[in-house]
Design an enzyme around this catalytic site. Structure first.
Site, PDB file in Angstrom:
ATOM      1  N   LYS A  77       0.793  -1.231   0.000  1.00 54.81           N
ATOM      2  CA  LYS A  77       0.000   0.000   0.000  1.00 54.81           C
ATOM      3  C   LYS A  77       0.824   1.281   0.000  1.00 54.81           C
ATOM      4  O   LYS A  77       0.387   2.317  -0.512  1.00 54.81           O
ATOM      5  CB  LYS A  77      -0.938   0.001   1.212  1.00 54.81           C
ATOM      6  CG  LYS A  77      -2.153  -0.899   1.075  1.00 54.81           C
ATOM      7  CD  LYS A  77      -3.214  -0.253   0.204  1.00 54.81           C
ATOM      8  CE  LYS A  77      -4.539  -0.970   0.294  1.00 54.81           C
ATOM      9  NZ  LYS A  77      -5.607  -0.288  -0.440  1.00 54.81           N
ATOM     10  N   ASP A 124      -7.788  -0.086   6.972  1.00 54.08           N
ATOM     11  CA  ASP A 124      -7.831  -1.276   7.812  1.00 54.08           C
ATOM     12  C   ASP A 124      -6.455  -1.550   8.396  1.00 54.08           C
ATOM     13  O   ASP A 124      -6.295  -2.399   9.262  1.00 54.08           O
ATOM     14  CB  ASP A 124      -8.267  -2.495   6.998  1.00 54.08           C
ATOM     15  CG  ASP A 124      -7.145  -2.958   6.077  1.00 54.08           C
ATOM     16  OD1 ASP A 124      -6.406  -3.889   6.441  1.00 54.08           O
ATOM     17  OD2 ASP A 124      -6.980  -2.373   5.000  1.00 54.08           O
TER      18      ASP A 124
END
Length: 407
Positions: A77, A124
């Site tokens: 990410k 998350d």
């Protein structure tokens, strides 16, 4: 009930009618990679060839891009968050991203021009950690909101960067709205990989950042003697990662674009549901989404990535948690000739899905529709490592989430 449901994308369009691919060009991918290379932590992540698994499944090749090795952050990410933050700062400075490096962004002269900036996001875990880490590297601040049920280890990893991290009582999409409200109220900069009307530049830059891993993988495949992947299996939350990788290969390969299958948790299958609706519009999934695939527990498709998935994906899967768990176990304890890969819940679901499709007779129609056979060269991305070590052990060591199907 079968552990995997599938839909063939009836709305897939010929290239001349499909969504524009200019944002996913080779030039844009090279620009993003050059920025990432300015970080001392940068190195291409491994592309692991699983010869024995391919032979067992009756496929020509299975390749797994291991993103647990990315920047020491255990997930891919950071590629998106870091590049989007770089593009934002370049725009603020009125200079092209090509002229900026991490070193230059940290220089006293540039820091004085920029002043103090607070980057805000919802996550998350993996995206927020990447944003928080990049803010730390650039001497800036980060505020992170997490949805209900987020793993403690992921929150603690974010806090270790010096960021403010709050675990909310909301689902992911509502946590995004809360983060955006906070950014607007506190003059912060929202860095989110989902898009909505009026908020599309940063999500697009995030997708372009993700293309670094696709660009690396294309080169690594050639080093294995494979000209191109014939098939992609890409996991989707809001769809930004899947759209970026598919967009890259579609822009690069044209009519030879790999046959692409989007993989989601059954309880957060917004891309699957949108393709099934067959009206060309994205459709949201609402409510609580209790799945082990926390990184994919997103209910609202990104408006930026949706058009790419709608026009270029061949199929979509909605998977039970046991499919991700099986993928984790397959990668952790492979055939003797294959190297193990440590892959988390969201990272391994594509491996579990591929194994299920190739092994179950109920999937014969899908195998035929996708053209999966002994000539297929399948590219998968393990998007994260054991970002929740306790959950990883419970699944891989102790066998949690077995498949229990009713015939």
């Amino acid at each position: 009930m079968k552990s995997v449901s599938y839909i063939i994308n009836a709305g897939k369009k010929p290239s001349r009618q499909a969504a524009g691919l200019a944002p996913y060009s080779l030039e844009e991918a090279a620009r993003a990679q050059a920025f990432h290379e300015s970080f001392a932590e940068y190195a291409p992540t491994p592309l692991v060839r699983l010869r024995a698994l391919a032979a067992d499944l009756g496929l020509g090749g299975v390749f797994v891009k291991d993103e647990s090795k990315r920047f020491g952050l255990n997930a891919f990410k950071v590629l998106g968050g870091a590049y989007a933050m770089g593009r934002y700062l370049a725009a603020k400075l009125g200079t092209p991203i090509e002229s900026l490096t991490r070193e230059k962004l940290c220089s006293p002269e540039v820091r004085q021009k920029l002043g103090d900036i607070t980057f805000v996001t919802a996550t998350d875990g993996n995206h927020g950690r990447g944003v928080a880490w990049t803010a730390q590297q650039l001497g800036q601040k980060a505020v992170v909101f997490m949805p209900k049920g987020s793993a403690r280890a992921r929150a603690e990893n974010i806090r270790k960067t010096g960021a403010t991290c709050t675990v909310t009582d909301l689902n992911y999409d509502d946590a995004v709205r809360l983060a955006n409200q906070y950014a607007e109220a506190h003059d912060g900069v929202m860095v989110q990989d989902t898009a909505w009307e009026g908020y599309e530049d940063i999500p697009r830059w995030i997708m372009q950042g993700y293309m670094t891993l696709a660009h690396e993988a294309a080169q690594q495949l050639r080093e294995y003697g494979v000209a191109r992947p014939t098939h992609l299996f890409l996991q989707a939350g809001v769809g930004s990662f899947a759209g970026a990788v598919l967009g890259y290969f579609a822009a690069r390969l044209g009519e030879e674009t790999p046959v692409t299958t989007i993989v989601e948790p059954r309880l957060a299958d917004c891309i699957y549901g949108s393709l099934k609706a067959a009206d060309g519009a994205p459709h949201a999934v609402t409510g609580h989404m209790p799945t082990i695939m926390a990184g994919l527990a997103c209910g609202e498709p990104s408006t930026v990535s949706w058009n790419v998935l709608r026009d270029y994906a061949t199929a979509a899967l909605a998977c039970d948690d046991c499919i991700a768990a099986n993928g984790m176990r397959i990668l952790a304890s492979p055939h003797t000739a294959d190297a193990p890969v440590v892959s988390g819940e969201s990272g391994a679901v594509t491996v579990g899905a591929l194994e299920y499709i190739m092994k179950h007779e109920s999937m014969a129609g899908l195998r035929e529709a996708l053209g999966l056979n002994a000539r297929s060269q399948v590219l998968l991305v393990s998007t994260e490592g054991d970002t929740s070590p306790e959950m990883y052990r419970n699944i891989v060591w102790y066998g949690q989430h077995p498949c229990q199907e009713e015939e």
